[in-house]
Design an enzyme around this catalytic site. Structure first.
Site, short mmCIF file in Angstrom:
data_model
loop_
_atom_site.label_atom_id
_atom_site.label_comp_id
_atom_site.label_asym_id
_atom_site.label_seq_id
_atom_site.Cartn_x
_atom_site.Cartn_y
_atom_site.Cartn_z
N ARG A 209 -4.51 -5.14 5.61
CA ARG A 209 -5.69 -5.18 6.47
C ARG A 209 -6.69 -6.13 6.76
O ARG A 209 -7.16 -6.24 7.64
CB ARG A 209 -6.23 -3.79 5.77
CG ARG A 209 -7.63 -3.08 6.81
CD ARG A 209 -8.01 -1.96 5.77
NE ARG A 209 -7.21 -1.27 5.01
CZ ARG A 209 -6.55 -0.07 5.58
NH1 ARG A 209 -6.69 0.49 6.71
NH2 ARG A 209 -5.84 0.62 4.86
N CYS B 194 -1.23 16.87 23.56
CA CYS B 194 -1.15 18.31 23.32
C CYS B 194 -1.39 18.84 21.97
O CYS B 194 -0.61 19.23 21.16
CB CYS B 194 -0.21 19.04 23.76
SG CYS B 194 -0.09 18.58 25.68
N1 LLP Z 1 0.89 -4.28 -1.04
C1 LLP Z 1 1.45 -2.76 -1.20
C2 LLP Z 1 2.43 -2.73 -2.37
C3 LLP Z 1 1.18 -1.99 -0.43
O1 LLP Z 1 1.44 -0.48 -0.91
C4 LLP Z 1 0.32 -2.21 0.42
C5 LLP Z 1 -0.08 -1.02 1.72
C6 LLP Z 1 -0.43 -3.53 0.57
C7 LLP Z 1 0.32 -4.58 -0.10
C8 LLP Z 1 -1.22 -3.83 1.81
O2 LLP Z 1 -2.38 -3.20 1.38
P1 LLP Z 1 -3.63 -3.54 2.52
O3 LLP Z 1 -4.12 -4.91 2.07
O4 LLP Z 1 -3.38 -3.45 3.80
O5 LLP Z 1 -4.71 -2.42 2.28
N2 LLP Z 1 -1.70 3.39 6.73
C9 LLP Z 1 -2.71 3.24 5.79
C10 LLP Z 1 -2.57 2.24 4.87
C11 LLP Z 1 -1.46 2.34 4.06
C12 LLP Z 1 -1.35 1.03 3.03
C13 LLP Z 1 -0.03 1.20 2.40
N3 LLP Z 1 0.24 -0.05 1.41
C14 LLP Z 1 -3.88 3.11 6.70
O6 LLP Z 1 -3.74 3.21 7.99
O7 LLP Z 1 -5.02 3.10 6.31
#
Ligand code: LLP
Length: 421
Positions: A280, A348
């Site tokens: 992110r 929908c």
């Molecule tokens: N490493 C692992 C093991 C992870 O499971 C994840 C994200 C990341 C790194 C990266 O995390 P970030 O830096 O992006 O926070 N769909 C959800 C977010 C799911 C994150 C899953 N794991 C949303 O839209 O907020």
């Protein structure tokens, strides 16, 4: 501060270009618009913060798997974090160095582990059965696998329960009370496994760096215990999870530097190579979903702005109640009444909203409306529900030109799945 910003004349800009002008020059359907220079700046923030440490920045491909974006990040020096066989294949296709790739996940399949073993990517061990599969994959590939133990440190990330992953009842990782079992299992397979480090990932959208520090303290402790048994572990992987300023309130959130600084001394004290797995915070703020207003309506006490984009293109608000900032791309018509609107799509479902209770000027039909911070977990989670085909993607390049970086899916693409059946 934001790379998509309103100028005093009321127009939204992406870098130096008016979003309104871009809309007039591309296909008339919702599209994702990125700024390539901001992707570079986000990467550089991590790279600069890591100066003086041995490190790997592993971009979490699940956040956004656009091949052009992957190639750009790879050229900048990024590694990749993968959670499926196809993400692994895509990382290899994009040219990532396998020695900077980490294969993660609680349900990795044997055939994908074989590919990981052949290519020499790091593999995180998530469970007893996962360890057995990695051993089997090493034998099939005839290669020893570099593994990290994914330890679930039971630290509360203080985020939405759907994106919390490091608490003790989570499906991810191994609990510390089982650590010795895993160390013995690695010792029993000296030809298949080389234990090189420990990994944890607490969750996503974390906005307090103390949480990372608490986890790092526990993890360094585990690494001490592991080393005490004669393992030469070199890597500490503290996962991803840094949040971003979705609310656009100007609140100061921790930066990559704040995150790295909070663990720097610990990492140096044990002479570790630090792996981080941002998704992110590398990509979310580099993109908007650009939509057009189809119409405005009122039912009961609710006012609605209906746009052509929807939960199919961008599901985070529907799925997590996530807030993503919404703005019109141009000045509102003079005398436009400002009201409280739900911004909804044509799908929908009553869950089909991009924003609730947003104060906005009443837009004209056809007006452009963006959903901000759409670079992470938006296109990669898009669906074709209601046959809203996945949108095209564009980016603004350093020289101010706009390039298409992914075709939009079409009705013909859907029909093609039935060819010859
Ligand atoms: N490493 C692992 C093991 C992870 O499971 C994840 C994200 C990341 C790194 C990266 O995390 P970030 O830096 O992006 O926070 N769909 C959800 C977010 C799911 C994150 C899953 N794991 C949303 O839209 O907020």
């Amino acid at each position: 501060k934001h790379c998509f910003a309103k100028s005093p004349d009321g127009f939204l800009y992406c870098e130096k270009l008016k979003v309104q002008d871009i809309m007039e020059n591309v296909e008339k359907r919702p599209f994702y618009l990125y700024t390539k220079p901001q992707i570079t700046r986000n990467f550089e923030a991590y790279r600069d913060a890591l100066e003086g440490l041995r490190s790997i920045i592993g971009y979490a491909i699940k956040a956004n798997n656009n091949l052009k974006i992957l190639e750009h990040l790879r050229q900048l020096g990024c590694g990749a974090v993968l959670v499926s066989g196809n993400e692994l294949r895509l990382a290899l296709h994009a040219g990532f160095d396998p020695a900077r790739c980490i294969f993660n996940g609680n349900g990795k399949l044997l055939e994908d582990l074989v590919l990981a073993a052949q290519e020499g990517v790091f593999v995180n061990v998530d469970s007893e059965f996962d360890l057995e599969n990695i051993v089997a994959a090493a034998r099939i590939a005839g290669k020893k696998v570099n593994v990290l133990l994914r330890i679930n440190p039971d630290v509360d990330p203080q985020v939405h329960p759907y994106v919390a992953t490091g608490n003790k009842n989570s499906k991810f990782g191994i609990r510390n009370e089982k650590l010795q079992w895993f160390l013995d299992a690695v010792k029993a397979h000296p030809n298949e496994l080389k234990l090189v480090g420990a990994h944890c990932h607490l969750g996503s959208t974390i906005t307090k760096v103390d949480i990372f520090r608490d986890a790092a303290v526990l993890m360094v402790n585990y690494i001490d215990q592991i080393r005490a048994q004669g393992f030469e572990v070199d890597y500490l992987n503290i996962g991803g999870g840094l949040g971003i300023d979705y609310y656009h309130t100007g609140a100061v959130l921790p930066s990559p530097r704040d995150l790295i600084d909070t663990v720097r001394e610990l990492v140096l004290s044990r002479n570790l190579n630090l792996i981080i797995e941002p998704g992110r915070s590398l990509i979310a703020n580099t993109c908007c979903l650009v939509n057009r207003v189809t119409g405005v309506k009122t039912n009961g006490t609710k006012n609605f702005i209906v746009i052509d984009g929807s939960m199919a293109e961008l599901i985070r608000p529907s799925l997590y109640g996530a807030y993503q900032h919404i703005e019109l791309v141009s000045r509102a018509p003079t005398n436009a009444e400002v009201s409280i609107f739900d911004v909804v799509g044509p799908v929908c479902e009553s869950a089909d909203f991009l924003g609730k209770d947003r104060e906005l000027p009443t837009p004209a039909e056809g007006a452009g409306l963006v959903v901000h911070d759409a670079g992470a977990y938006c296109m990669s989670m898009a669906s074709t529900y209601n046959l809203k085909m996945r949108p095209p993607e564009y980016w603004v390049e350093e020289d101010g030109s706009v390039a298409k970086i992914r075709h939009g899916e079409t009705f013909e693409d859907h029909i093609r799945f039935f060819d010859g059946l």
